[in-house]
Design a protein around this motif. Sequence first.
Motif, short mmCIF file in Angstrom:
data_model
loop_
_atom_site.label_atom_id
_atom_site.label_comp_id
_atom_site.label_asym_id
_atom_site.label_seq_id
_atom_site.Cartn_x
_atom_site.Cartn_y
_atom_site.Cartn_z
N ARG A 1 1.13 -1.59 0.10
CA ARG A 1 2.44 -1.14 -0.41
C ARG A 1 3.60 -1.88 0.27
N LEU B 1 -2.09 -0.13 -7.58
CA LEU B 1 -2.42 1.30 -7.50
C LEU B 1 -3.68 1.55 -6.66
N SER C 1 -0.47 4.80 5.97
CA SER C 1 -1.64 4.20 5.34
C SER C 1 -2.41 3.38 6.38
N TRP D 1 8.97 3.37 -7.18
CA TRP D 1 9.21 3.29 -5.74
C TRP D 1 10.71 3.35 -5.46
N ASP E 1 -3.21 0.90 -1.81
CA ASP E 1 -2.03 1.48 -1.18
C ASP E 1 -1.73 0.84 0.17
N GLU E 2 -2.74 0.31 0.81
CA GLU E 2 -2.53 -0.35 2.10
C GLU E 2 -1.65 -1.59 1.97
#
Length: 132
Positions: A53, A47, A4, A84, A50-51
């Motif tokens: 996560r 959601l 990402s 996850w 994502d960066e």
Amino acid sequence: MIASRPADRSSCEIIGDKIDFLRDVQRIASGYDQYEPLMDDLLDRILSHDECRDYTIKKFEQMLDEIDWDCVVILQFCMHTLKWPTIKEKAAALLAVTDKINAERWYRHVLESFDDNWPDRDLWERYAPSDL
């Protein structure tokens, strides 16, 4: 795993702030319906970023280390969608070594939320079957 883009620190911090705020709100709320909009907002933010996560995984792992009922509720709500593996693996590992009865129950609750037929999903409008 897909690489990402570098995390926008402020977006990630907002996720962390939302998690901390939710833990505080749960302590004074009298029902899930009072903070479900905040849970939806948190999950939608996760959601859409994502960066963040890795940051969020670390935050969730910290919650597993400090497990209490407020952590369980947030983890269940989010993991039912996110699923996850890192969080599932950590919850299972902690369950295997805990000697505290409450912690054992709480880890089991977190692990249940990974199942598509999670028993508590109907507590939440987001997850409740539409035919109820």
